[in-house]
Design a protein around this motif. Structure first.
Motif, PDB file in Angstrom:
ATOM      1  N   LYS A   1       0.836  -1.197   0.000  1.00  0.00           N
ATOM      2  CA  LYS A   1       0.000   0.000   0.000  1.00  0.00           C
ATOM      3  C   LYS A   1       0.874   1.250   0.000  1.00  0.00           C
ATOM      4  O   LYS A   1       2.034   1.214   0.409  1.00  0.00           O
ATOM      5  N   ASP A   2       0.271   2.347  -0.488  1.00  0.00           N
ATOM      6  CA  ASP A   2       0.938   3.654  -0.431  1.00  0.00           C
ATOM      7  C   ASP A   2       1.323   3.896   1.031  1.00  0.00           C
ATOM      8  O   ASP A   2       0.516   3.701   1.930  1.00  0.00           O
ATOM      9  N   GLY A   3       2.572   4.274   1.265  1.00  0.00           N
ATOM     10  CA  GLY A   3       3.047   4.439   2.639  1.00  0.00           C
ATOM     11  C   GLY A   3       4.021   3.325   3.005  1.00  0.00           C
ATOM     12  O   GLY A   3       4.824   3.474   3.920  1.00  0.00           O
ATOM     13  N   GLU A   4       3.925   2.191   2.262  1.00  0.00           N
ATOM     14  CA  GLU A   4       4.866   1.089   2.515  1.00  0.00           C
ATOM     15  C   GLU A   4       5.954   1.048   1.441  1.00  0.00           C
ATOM     16  O   GLU A   4       6.734   0.112   1.389  1.00  0.00           O
ATOM     17  N   TRP A   5       5.970   2.056   0.581  1.00  0.00           N
ATOM     18  CA  TRP A   5       6.851   2.027  -0.583  1.00  0.00           C
ATOM     19  C   TRP A   5       8.256   2.550  -0.259  1.00  0.00           C
ATOM     20  O   TRP A   5       8.410   3.467   0.547  1.00  0.00           O
ATOM     21  N   TRP A   6       9.255   1.975  -0.916  1.00  0.00           N
ATOM     22  CA  TRP A   6      10.614   2.536  -0.811  1.00  0.00           C
ATOM     23  C   TRP A   6      11.015   3.233  -2.118  1.00  0.00           C
ATOM     24  O   TRP A   6      11.865   4.117  -2.124  1.00  0.00           O
ATOM     25  N   LEU A   7      10.411   2.837  -3.239  1.00  0.00           N
ATOM     26  CA  LEU A   7      10.784   3.413  -4.536  1.00  0.00           C
ATOM     27  C   LEU A   7       9.658   4.252  -5.122  1.00  0.00           C
ATOM     28  O   LEU A   7       9.877   5.375  -5.591  1.00  0.00           O
ATOM     29  N   LEU A   8       8.442   3.719  -5.111  1.00  0.00           N
ATOM     30  CA  LEU A   8       7.321   4.465  -5.663  1.00  0.00           C
ATOM     31  C   LEU A   8       7.122   5.755  -4.870  1.00  0.00           C
ATOM     32  O   LEU A   8       7.289   5.765  -3.651  1.00  0.00           O
ATOM     33  N   GLY A   9       6.786   6.814  -5.571  1.00  0.00           N
ATOM     34  CA  GLY A   9       6.634   8.114  -4.926  1.00  0.00           C
ATOM     35  C   GLY A   9       7.906   8.937  -4.959  1.00  0.00           C
ATOM     36  O   GLY A   9       7.904  10.107  -4.587  1.00  0.00           O
ATOM     37  N   THR A  10       9.004   8.306  -5.401  1.00  0.00           N
ATOM     38  CA  THR A  10      10.287   9.021  -5.486  1.00  0.00           C
ATOM     39  C   THR A  10      10.476   9.561  -6.908  1.00  0.00           C
ATOM     40  O   THR A  10      10.352   8.795  -7.864  1.00  0.00           O
ATOM     41  N   PRO A  11      10.776  10.854  -7.072  1.00  0.00           N
ATOM     42  CA  PRO A  11      11.005  11.369  -8.433  1.00  0.00           C
ATOM     43  C   PRO A  11      12.158  10.611  -9.088  1.00  0.00           C
ATOM     44  O   PRO A  11      13.252  10.532  -8.538  1.00  0.00           O
ATOM     45  N   THR A  12      11.876  10.000 -10.225  1.00  0.00           N
ATOM     46  CA  THR A  12      12.853   9.115 -10.861  1.00  0.00           C
ATOM     47  C   THR A  12      13.054   9.495 -12.321  1.00  0.00           C
ATOM     48  O   THR A  12      12.083   9.633 -13.069  1.00  0.00           O
ATOM     49  N   GLN A  13      14.311   9.654 -12.710  1.00  0.00           N
ATOM     50  CA  GLN A  13      14.640   9.965 -14.108  1.00  0.00           C
ATOM     51  C   GLN A  13      14.118   8.868 -15.012  1.00  0.00           C
ATOM     52  O   GLN A  13      14.233   7.686 -14.698  1.00  0.00           O
ATOM     53  N   ARG A  14      13.600   9.264 -16.150  1.00  0.00           N
ATOM     54  CA  ARG A  14      13.054   8.277 -17.075  1.00  0.00           C
ATOM     55  C   ARG A  14      14.167   7.526 -17.807  1.00  0.00           C
ATOM     56  O   ARG A  14      15.168   8.103 -18.207  1.00  0.00           O
ATOM     57  N   LEU A  15      13.950   6.213 -17.997  1.00  0.00           N
ATOM     58  CA  LEU A  15      14.986   5.357 -18.580  1.00  0.00           C
ATOM     59  C   LEU A  15      15.180   5.601 -20.077  1.00  0.00           C
ATOM     60  O   LEU A  15      16.211   5.249 -20.638  1.00  0.00           O
ATOM     61  N   ASP A  16      14.169   6.197 -20.729  1.00  0.00           N
ATOM     62  CA  ASP A  16      14.277   6.408 -22.177  1.00  0.00           C
ATOM     63  C   ASP A  16      15.032   7.680 -22.538  1.00  0.00           C
ATOM     64  O   ASP A  16      15.406   7.874 -23.698  1.00  0.00           O
ATOM     65  N   ILE A  17      15.273   8.541 -21.574  1.00  0.00           N
ATOM     66  CA  ILE A  17      15.819   9.867 -21.887  1.00  0.00           C
ATOM     67  C   ILE A  17      17.192   9.824 -22.574  1.00  0.00           C
ATOM     68  O   ILE A  17      17.404  10.517 -23.570  1.00  0.00           O
ATOM     69  N   PRO A  18      18.150   9.024 -22.079  1.00  0.00           N
ATOM     70  CA  PRO A  18      19.470   9.059 -22.739  1.00  0.00           C
ATOM     71  C   PRO A  18      19.411   8.776 -24.243  1.00  0.00           C
ATOM     72  O   PRO A  18      20.221   9.296 -25.005  1.00  0.00           O
ATOM     73  N   HIS A  19      18.432   7.981 -24.669  1.00  0.00           N
ATOM     74  CA  HIS A  19      18.308   7.673 -26.095  1.00  0.00           C
ATOM     75  C   HIS A  19      17.696   8.826 -26.876  1.00  0.00           C
ATOM     76  O   HIS A  19      17.732   8.834 -28.105  1.00  0.00           O
ATOM     77  N   LYS A  20      17.106   9.764 -26.185  1.00  0.00           N
ATOM     78  CA  LYS A  20      16.359  10.832 -26.846  1.00  0.00           C
ATOM     79  C   LYS A  20      17.135  12.142 -26.931  1.00  0.00           C
ATOM     80  O   LYS A  20      16.554  13.184 -27.202  1.00  0.00           O
ATOM     81  N   VAL A  21      18.436  12.091 -26.669  1.00  0.00           N
ATOM     82  CA  VAL A  21      19.249  13.307 -26.804  1.00  0.00           C
ATOM     83  C   VAL A  21      20.355  13.145 -27.843  1.00  0.00           C
ATOM     84  O   VAL A  21      21.121  14.083 -28.082  1.00  0.00           O
ATOM     85  N   ASN A  22      20.434  11.977 -28.464  1.00  0.00           N
ATOM     86  CA  ASN A  22      21.534  11.770 -29.412  1.00  0.00           C
ATOM     87  C   ASN A  22      21.088  11.134 -30.732  1.00  0.00           C
ATOM     88  O   ASN A  22      21.908  10.695 -31.527  1.00  0.00           O
ATOM     89  N   GLY A  23      19.796  11.109 -30.950  1.00  0.00           N
ATOM     90  CA  GLY A  23      19.282  10.578 -32.219  1.00  0.00           C
ATOM     91  C   GLY A  23      19.171   9.066 -32.270  1.00  0.00           C
ATOM     92  O   GLY A  23      18.795   8.511 -33.291  1.00  0.00           O
ATOM     93  N   SER A  24      19.504   8.387 -31.166  1.00  0.00           N
ATOM     94  CA  SER A  24      19.501   6.924 -31.231  1.00  0.00           C
ATOM     95  C   SER A  24      18.132   6.313 -30.940  1.00  0.00           C
ATOM     96  O   SER A  24      17.905   5.152 -31.244  1.00  0.00           O
ATOM     97  N   ALA A  25      17.218   7.079 -30.354  1.00  0.00           N
ATOM     98  CA  ALA A  25      15.870   6.547 -30.110  1.00  0.00           C
ATOM     99  C   ALA A  25      15.227   6.237 -31.453  1.00  0.00           C
ATOM    100  O   ALA A  25      15.209   7.087 -32.335  1.00  0.00           O
ATOM    101  N   GLU A  26      14.714   5.040 -31.605  1.00  0.00           N
ATOM    102  CA  GLU A  26      14.137   4.659 -32.896  1.00  0.00           C
ATOM    103  C   GLU A  26      12.617   4.597 -32.829  1.00  0.00           C
ATOM    104  O   GLU A  26      12.047   3.945 -31.965  1.00  0.00           O
ATOM    105  N   TYR A  27      12.027   5.307 -33.766  1.00  0.00           N
ATOM    106  CA  TYR A  27      10.574   5.368 -33.892  1.00  0.00           C
ATOM    107  C   TYR A  27      10.194   4.523 -35.104  1.00  0.00           C
ATOM    108  O   TYR A  27      11.035   4.190 -35.939  1.00  0.00           O
ATOM    109  N   ALA A  28       8.896   4.246 -35.246  1.00  0.00           N
ATOM    110  CA  ALA A  28       8.463   3.430 -36.383  1.00  0.00           C
ATOM    111  C   ALA A  28       8.903   4.054 -37.704  1.00  0.00           C
ATOM    112  O   ALA A  28       9.287   3.348 -38.639  1.00  0.00           O
ATOM    113  N   ILE A  29       8.893   5.373 -37.770  1.00  0.00           N
ATOM    114  CA  ILE A  29       9.263   6.067 -39.006  1.00  0.00           C
ATOM    115  C   ILE A  29      10.736   5.815 -39.378  1.00  0.00           C
ATOM    116  O   ILE A  29      11.138   6.012 -40.526  1.00  0.00           O
TER     117      ILE A  29
END
Lengths: 728, 153
Positions: A191-219
């Protein structure tokens, strides 16, 4: 089995060394057919699969398979956080990959839901995602308990290490045994209140791929031997192709074929094809250039002369007539008819389009033994089924590859668009892999639009300046007279207004249009939030009330609304005494079970130039698992909705969308963007709301109400740009 | 017809009509897909690249116009995502869907190359050609200010 005794310190050092070559964070999906695995659900490591969502890797890492799409909403990270929370493993040991929709369908919807829409990922999917992590943890504990000869409740699972007394081992040690264990009873999720990770501001895992052109989209899909197609459907939706003259372009460089794509009579749902012509060439630019030069004669059909103005006239007429009753109150009708002080107003909103930055596209490779699909869909499992249906193939032989989405906003939902069928059909005919890409003009013209709507509202104000009755009629134009789009009806947002008005009567109408319609970020609330909350402002002021105090008064007894409004009052510094040309406005709208309120500060020059200075948003989604991504979504929603209300609006002329690119359909730009401040007011009760959409709807009414405060001009339609805001 | 282009320091011979927009040459002929198609009419900035260090829209630039010049795409901005704008973008968490971000980053990098500490007004002016449908504008502004700090330290 080797019994490994490692101190926690030793474990960290060991796993760091072992993990040296491991790509943590996010494993990129492949846009190249050369890299396609025959069994695409194999993870990129040799881990042990404990359940469909999780493999425990021998080098101390954990691979989490993400069943949902990533369109910028932070889905990859949210899913991984929910599973890591329960599994109890170090966040920096998580690797994520997209789950496979083919496996999902083969195994009777193994991931339960693969569609990503309706701000549902956390809101509705958290119980089974957290369950997957909790179940894996308990099975690991059980495996250790059996090996160590102790009861399971004497085994502790923490940060990737199992411990009982002096015995200790990394999860990987028991992964194989755990995979075979069936628990008598599945554990409950935390339950909320028993969490150690949830509720913590966390950097998104996809971001490093989205600053150097390596993220691949369907296009970005590139398949050996691939050809390209540009497509043009009849500009008036559901019109037909009379003829086209391929001879005229046949000799152009790179041109391979022209293919007529035919609508199936009676099939006019979202993913069904329009009548269209495709030109196939060895590059998209050559295909597109040739298509532009291809002589095509169209039969525009019965809607060839329809315009926005015609439709608006119909809408205005319809709200004068009795509709479908959503909430019945004869007393409300009587009170409004005979009220001493009655406020009436009519509100109108035009069509809007999704205009995701990645134009609609799909690549399909039809082969004898399998079909591969790359599509920017919000539901990969539907893409599999659509292609299978188009080709009359067994879905088991169709593989959809999940790519990053260049935006979604509901427009790629439910399997998305006809483009998937188009690409399947063209690949079948030319017998080669083909990438179909819609030009931006085609993308806007052939999108499934957000509905045009008109509403008429009347209320009778009682002795205390508060309304005693309200009567509303709302209509929208929808394809096939659709009653419901997503969770919304034509008066959603009006019927769901939270205010405790003693007598409420609501009616709605659905009017048929040939313009295809679909869900659009914050369905219903996106149009009616403006309508309701501007009218409420009119009511509050007519009754002599401060609009914010009115909303607090009229939601008494609704604890969560009170929490949100009081925090807005506390944070926004709302004032009604600014000098002329400056104004503040507020609004509150519920959407996808999240309550969101906004306060806007604007300035309007004497000549009518509008500047939106600042937006403060307060949201109560009940619980928040990644406040960082949540805030990003709130900021984005603010800009998204304000953009439509201020500079948007599709124009229908001659039966078709007239403004089909960013020179005429305007989106908000950075120099128009306000400062945005976001706050969470978490009620932490049973309600779990979404965050991908709800912060948008209260913004346009807050701004319109602020414009009224600044200029005395009441705006009852959007876009604002069409209104003269000058004052003297 | 062959056109010779220097992209990210590498020379490429491509067989295209000389008027072919650089965008399609970069994406489809050379295979660098970080540069994106958004509008094709130079109104969204998703295709922003550098030619001789200056930001241009690749969708409205003919391949022939880049002959003999240095073309830089997002893939060539730095070898390992260490350009101050890229570092700041990760730190601030700018991208959402990310589709427009190659163009945003190229525009921001070009701005910081000429203005080390741009004012808010200069940021608005330099970035107004780049649309972000996800609405990351507040973080783009914060990212540029952070990149300016990183570059200056």
């Amino acid at each position: 089995m080797t019994n490994v005794n490692l101190s926690r310190r030793a474990f960290i050092q060991t796993s760091v060394a072992a993990g040296g070559g491991l790509l943590l964070g996010f494993h990129m999906p492949s846009a190249s057919a050369a890299k396609i695995e025959p069994t695409p659900w194999n993870t990129p490591t040799s881990g042990v699969e404990v359940n469909a969502w999780l493999t425990v890797d021998p080098n101390g890492g954990f691979t989490i398979r993400i069943p949902h799409t990533e369109m910028g909403q932070g889905g990859i990270t949210s899913v991984a956080m929910m599973i890591a929370e329960e599994l109890d493993v170090p966040w920096n040991k998580i690797q994520t990959v997209f789950a496979d929709p083919n496996r999902h369908l083969r195994n009777n919807k193994e991931y339960k839901v693969m569609s990503t829409h309706g701000s549902q990922l956390v809101r509705l999917q958290h119980p089974h995602l957290m369950q997957a992590g909790a179940s894996a943890r308990e099975r690991l504990k059980e495996a250790a308990a059996q090996a160590w000869g102790v009861p399971r409740d004497q085994v502790v699972a923490k940060q990737g290490v199992l411990t009982s007394g002096a015995k200790s081992a990394p999860y990987a040690e028991f992964a194989t045994a755990a995979a075979k264990i069936k628990l008598d009873k599945e554990p409950e999720i935390k339950k909320d209140g028993e969490w150690w990770l949830l509720g913590t501001p966390t950097q998104r895992l996809d971001i490093p791929h989205k600053v150097n052109g390596s993220a691949e989209y369907a296009i970005d899909t590139r398949v050996p031997g691939m050809v390209y197609a540009a497509v043009k459907a009849c500009p008036v939706p559901w019109g037909a192709v009379k003829s086209f003259n391929f001879e005229a372009i046949k000799g152009r460089p790179g041109v391979i074929a022209a293919i007529e794509l035919k609508a199936v009579p009676g099939k006019e749902d979202q993913p069904d094809m329009q009548n269209a012509v495709a030109v196939v060439a060895d590059s998209w630019y050559r295909a597109k250039t040739a298509l532009d030069l291809l002589p095509i004669e169209w039969d525009f059909g019965p809607n060839a002369n329809v315009s926005s103005a015609d439709m608006l006239a119909i809408g205005r007429k319809v709200v004068e007539e009795k509709g479908i009753v959503s909430k019945d109150s004869p007393q409300a009708i009587e009170l409004v008819a005979n009220g001493k002080k009655v406020v009436s107003a009519q509100y109108e909103r035009p069509f809007e389009t999704h205009a995701r930055m990645e134009p609609i596209n799909a690549t399909v490779h039809v082969q004898d033994d399998r079909v591969d699909v790359w599509s920017p869909t919000q539901d990969q499992s539907s893409a599999v089924l659509l292609v299978a249906d188009q080709l009359k193939r067994d879905p088991k032989d169709v593989y959809a590859h999940t790519m990053f989405l260049g935006g979604g906003f509901g427009g790629n939902g439910a399997g998305g668009t006809a483009v998937t069928r188009q690409a399947a059909e063209i690949s079948r005919q030319v017998k080669r892999p083909v990438k179909v890409l819609w030009s931006r003009e085609e993308d806007i013209a052939q999108d499934k639009q957000r509905m045009m709507s008109v509403a008429k509202l009347s209320a009778s104000i009682g002795a205390n300046g508060l309304p005693e009755a309200i009567v509303t009629r709302a209509m929208w134009f929808s394809k096939g007279k659709a009653n419901q789009i997503g969770p919304a009806t034509a008066d959603y947002g009006i019927t769901t207004m939270p205010y405790i008005i003693p007598n409420r009567h609501h009616e709605r109408q659905n009017v048929e249009t040939h313009i295809p319609s679909s869900t659009h970020r914050a369905p219903g609330a996106n149009q009616t939030g403006f309508i309701t909350e501007c009218f409420i402002d009119e009511l509050a002021l007519a009754g002599g009330w401060n609009p914010l105090d009115w909303r607090i008064e009229m939601t008494k007894g609704l604890a969560d609304h009170q929490l949100v409004l009081n925090m807005l009052k506390d944070k926004a510094g709302y004032r009604t005494d600014l000098r002329r040309g400056e104004g503040m406005g507020v609004a509150i709208v519920e959407c996808h079970e999240t309550i969101a309120a906004a306060c806007a500060t604007v300035s309007v020059s004497r000549r009518g130039q509008l500047t939106v200075e600042k937006i403060v948003v307060v949201a109560d989604p009940g619980h928040v698992i990644n406040p960082h991504a949540g805030r990003e979504q709130m900021e984005g929603s603010v800009i998204y909705e304000l953009g439509h209300a201020w500079m948007g609006g599709l124009d229908i002329q001659k039966g078709r969308v007239a403004n089909t690119n960013f020179d005429s359909y305007n989106l908000m730009r950075i120099d128009q963007a306000p400062e945005i401040e976001t706050h969470f007011a978490l009620s932490k009760g049973k309600r779990w709301g979404g965050l991908g959409e709800p912060a948008g709807p209260p913004v346009p009414p807050a701004v319109a109400n602020a414009i009224f405060a600044a200029t005395g001009k009441r705006i009852r339609s959007t876009p604002f740009r069409l209104h003269d805001l000058s004052w003297s | 017809m062959a056109v010779t282009l220097t992209i990210n320091g590498t020379s490429h011979n491509v067989d295209v009509e000389p008027e072919t927009p650089l965008l399609w040459v970069i994406r489809d002929n050379i295979g660098l897909t970080g540069t994106k198609y958004g509008c094709g009419i130079s109104r969204c900035g998703a295709c922003t690249i550098h030619i001789d260090g200056k930001p241009v829209k690749a969708c409205q630039t003919a391949a022939s116009a880049a002959v003999g010049k240095q073309v830089t795409t997002i893939e060539g901005l730095s070898k390992d995502s260490t350009h101050p704008v890229q570092v700041a973008w990760v730190e601030v968490g700018v991208p959402q869907c990310g589709y427009c971000q190659s163009g945003q980053i190229m525009s921001a990098a070009a701005l910081l190359a000429t203005r080390k500490k741009p004012s808010d007004r200069e940021i608005d002016a330099a970035m107004a050609d780049n649309i972000c449908r996800c609405g990351t504008y507040p973080r783009i502004k914060a990212g540029i200010r952070r990149a300016s700090e990183i570059a200056g330290s």
